[in-house]
Motif scaffolding. Structure first.
Motif, mmCIF file in Angstrom:
data_model
loop_
_atom_site.group_PDB
_atom_site.id
_atom_site.type_symbol
_atom_site.label_atom_id
_atom_site.label_comp_id
_atom_site.label_asym_id
_atom_site.label_seq_id
_atom_site.Cartn_x
_atom_site.Cartn_y
_atom_site.Cartn_z
ATOM 1 N N TYR A 557 0.828 -1.202 0.000
ATOM 2 C CA TYR A 557 0.000 0.000 0.000
ATOM 3 C C TYR A 557 0.864 1.255 0.000
ATOM 4 O O TYR A 557 0.615 2.201 -0.759
ATOM 5 C CB TYR A 557 -0.913 -0.016 1.226
ATOM 6 N N LYS A 561 0.991 4.036 -3.134
ATOM 7 C CA LYS A 561 0.644 5.428 -2.877
ATOM 8 C C LYS A 561 1.811 6.353 -3.217
ATOM 9 O O LYS A 561 1.623 7.450 -3.745
ATOM 10 C CB LYS A 561 0.242 5.607 -1.404
ATOM 11 N N GLU A 566 -3.174 3.827 -7.038
ATOM 12 C CA GLU A 566 -4.247 3.396 -6.149
ATOM 13 C C GLU A 566 -4.301 1.881 -6.154
ATOM 14 O O GLU A 566 -3.963 1.238 -7.155
ATOM 15 C CB GLU A 566 -5.611 3.946 -6.604
ATOM 16 N N GLU A 568 -6.963 -1.350 -5.041
ATOM 17 C CA GLU A 568 -8.317 -1.733 -4.655
ATOM 18 C C GLU A 568 -8.376 -3.241 -4.495
ATOM 19 O O GLU A 568 -7.579 -3.982 -5.086
ATOM 20 C CB GLU A 568 -9.330 -1.299 -5.715
ATOM 21 N N VAL A 569 -9.322 -3.688 -3.706
ATOM 22 C CA VAL A 569 -9.529 -5.127 -3.519
ATOM 23 C C VAL A 569 -11.006 -5.438 -3.678
ATOM 24 O O VAL A 569 -11.866 -4.707 -3.190
ATOM 25 C CB VAL A 569 -9.013 -5.577 -2.125
ATOM 26 N N GLU A 570 -11.290 -6.496 -4.443
ATOM 27 C CA GLU A 570 -12.651 -7.008 -4.620
ATOM 28 C C GLU A 570 -12.642 -8.469 -4.211
ATOM 29 O O GLU A 570 -11.825 -9.254 -4.705
ATOM 30 C CB GLU A 570 -13.094 -6.878 -6.076
ATOM 31 N N PHE A 579 -6.954 -8.183 -6.563
ATOM 32 C CA PHE A 579 -6.291 -6.934 -6.226
ATOM 33 C C PHE A 579 -6.009 -6.179 -7.523
ATOM 34 O O PHE A 579 -5.475 -6.757 -8.479
ATOM 35 C CB PHE A 579 -4.977 -7.185 -5.476
ATOM 36 N N ARG A 582 -3.588 0.516 -9.815
ATOM 37 C CA ARG A 582 -3.649 1.487 -10.906
ATOM 38 C C ARG A 582 -2.501 2.478 -10.756
ATOM 39 O O ARG A 582 -2.415 3.192 -9.747
ATOM 40 C CB ARG A 582 -4.989 2.234 -10.893
#
Length: 590
Positions: A557, A561, A566, A568-570, A579, A582
């Motif tokens: 992370y 950053k 960015e 994200e996790v779904e 994961f 971007r």
């Protein structure tokens, strides 16, 4: 405030001090807020009263003027239809059998049944041809007032009368010439359709409209309870002479010509006076039919301005509620200020806890730096020994197969040793805020390299690694070691999440909206919703004790950053986790 000034020093910050402060603040807020509210309400009430009355009167003018134009258009349109028919056909053609009936049907179709019947009347007043629902074939109109008026005018519209049929109606007559004599084409207009133009002018409880002629007689159905003012008053207001005593209504001088002289065409007059019942009433009047008729709208003043009284009541209610709200707000605000002062100690306690937590994180950073230094030494020795073993094997005579296996193992030892060294360097970066050097990087190349290093571990765990890389991706500005660390942590987590049952781990890249998107998806058990918000926290892990430190995703992370990207996790339980990283594309990103 005077009470606050009179407090003794020993009373400061005592319950008495807080009570006095609360009362002073409440009094100031209420006084400052209510004074302008009352002044604005008083001034606006006076101005609103005048503007609202003017608005209501203007609205009534617009309504009456709109219906005046509508009715005048209705009359002009019907007059034009009859005139066009009279000019386009001769007396003999209209008197031919069946011709007048066909013309009536055409007019009724075009005008939606407004025309009731048609008749052709000769110079003697005898009807020579008729089409309609009544038995008026040879009717004699020589004594009718409308016939005399029609013979003096090219086009004439009569007042409403009963006539031979005994029903209210009015006539549009067009005069034509044949052989030196005049003849008339007359058409009867449906009274119900004409009356509907006026009946729908209804506003409020008492607002109604009607049409009168110059003698003050109703030309539409008299509204319920409507009392027409005397014609003398109407004539005086509109500039027309009153009906002479003993004069027949049909012969009374009309209001129309005088009204047209006194006002501009289409003008609307507004008067306020007592009606015959003694009620204060508004009259709005407009001329019709070239000033021969008058459209009158009347409404009780109390009904017309009922909304004004309602608005005043609402203003008083709102003013009362506003004053009550100001009082409540003053009391609440003063209590809140005092509570804020009393809560200072609790806030200081929270700040102390935050300072302690910050100290703990600083200690963790120092611990990570120490661990990195301790691991660097054995890693360096391991790499040196691997080099020595390689030199020894080069001097020994070994079978080619064994020599190839040894070289492969030594290569793996060197590779993993370098990885350990990069990981320790990353720990130092995490602890000491050391920024690795960033340069334009091909994400697909890094993915292929890291996947190649992870294939053996994945295969041992029964996991297949799949690549779905988009071609011609733009480079991203990043550190190679950091990028490898991000990929390695995500792939290792995906392999671990697949569990003993194995499965498929897919690594993909694509370009989306000017950003390079890196995805790592597994088919594991998924992450519970309760844990999704904490997976990037340091030392948070769902792995068994001894299987994970909880630093991997927090480091990922931080790296993402720092790159300006960015993550994200779904995740869905029993379906898998994805994961998505971007990163800004292009070499020019600073």
């Amino acid at each position: 405030m005077n009470k606050l000034l009179r407090l003794r020093p020993e009373d400061l910050h005592s319950p008495r001090y807080y009570r006095t402060l609360r009362r002073a603040i409440a009094a100031m807020v209420i006084l400052v807020s209510l004074t302008p509210l009352v002044l604005v309400a008083a001034i606006s009430n006076s101005q609103f009263h005048e503007s609202y009355e003017a608005k209501v009167l203007e609205q009534l003018r617009e309504v009456v003027q709109k219906h005046q134009q509508l009715i005048d258009f209705f009359l002009r349109e019907k007059r034009g239809e009859v005139r066009a028919l009279a000019r386009s056909t001769s007396f003999d053609e209209l008197c031919a059998p069946g011709r007048l009936g066909r013309e009536l049907l055409l007019l009724q179709e075009e005008m939606q049944g407004v025309f009731v019947d048609l008749g052709v009347v000769d110079a003697r007043g005898v009807q020579q041809a008729y089409a309609g629902p009544f038995q008026l074939g040879r009717a004699d109109y020589s004594g009718a007032e409308w016939f005399r008026e029609a013979m003096r005018s090219e086009v004439f519209i009569s007042d409403v009368f009963l006539g031979l049929r005994g029903l209210p109606h009015f006539i549009i007559a067009v005069r034509r010439e044949r052989g030196g004599e005049h003849w008339i084409l007359r058409a009867t207009i449906d009274f119900v359709a004409f009356n509907a133009l006026v009946e729908n002018i209804r506003i409020g409880r008492t607002g109604e409209a009607y049409i009168v002629n110059g003698a003050g007689r109703f030309q539409t159905t008299a509204p319920r309870g409507a009392v027409l003012p005397d014609t003398g008053w109407l004539a005086a207001q509109l500039g027309a002479p009153a009906e002479a005593p003993g004069q027949a209504p049909e012969q009374a001088p009309g209001l129309g010509p005088a009204l047209m002289r006194a006002t501009a065409p289409g003008a609307v007059a507004v008067q306020e006076r007592l009606d015959p019942h003694g009620t204060d009433t508004l009259y709005v009047m407009a001329p019709l039919k070239d000033g021969r008729w008058l459209l009158v709208y009347q409404q009780a003043r109390a009904d017309a301005f009922a909304a004004l009284r309602t608005a005043r009541r609402h203003v008083l209610v709102v003013l009362g509620l506003g004053a009550a709200a100001i009082v409540v707000m003053g009391l609440w605000l003063s209590a809140r200020v005092v509570r804020a002062v009393e809560a200072a100690d609790a806030e200081r306690a929270v700040m102390n806890e935050q300072v302690i937590e910050t100290g703990k994180m600083a200690s963790v950073g120092e611990l990570a730096a120490g661990i990195a230094h301790e691991i660097n030494n054995p890693v360096a020795i391991m790499l040196e020994e691997a080099g020595w073993v390689g030199d020894v094997c080069a001097d020994l005579e070994l079978p080619e197969a064994d020599r190839a296996d040894i070289e492969k193992s030594l290569t793996q030892i060197r590779t993993q040793g370098r990885r350990c060294r990069e990981i320790t360097h990353k720990l130092l970066s995490f602890a000491r805020k050391i920024d690795p050097v960033a340069r334009p990087l091909d994400v697909n190349a890094v993915v292929a390299e890291v996947v190649g290093l992870s294939e053996k571990r994945a295969r041992y765990s029964g996991v297949d690694l799949s690549l779905a890389l988009a071609p011609d991706l733009p480079p991203v500005l990043a550190s190679p070691s950091e990028m490898q660390q991000v990929l390695l942590n995500l792939i290792n987590n995906a392999v671990d999440a697949s569990g003993p049952r194995g499965g498929l781990v897919q690594v993909s890249t694509r370009l989306e909206g000017g950003r390079v998107v890196l995805g790592v998806a597994d088919q594991g058990e998924g992450i519970p919703k309760a844990n999704l918000g904490r997976i990037f926290e340091p030392f948070f892990t769902t792995k068994p004790v001894g299987k994970g430190t909880g630093l991997g995703l927090s480091i990922v992370y931080g790296i993402v950053k720092k790159m300006g990207g960015e993550i994200e996790v779904e995740s869905r339980q029993n379906e898998g986790t994805t994961f998505l990283v971007r990163l800004p594309a292009g070499e020019d990103r600073a």
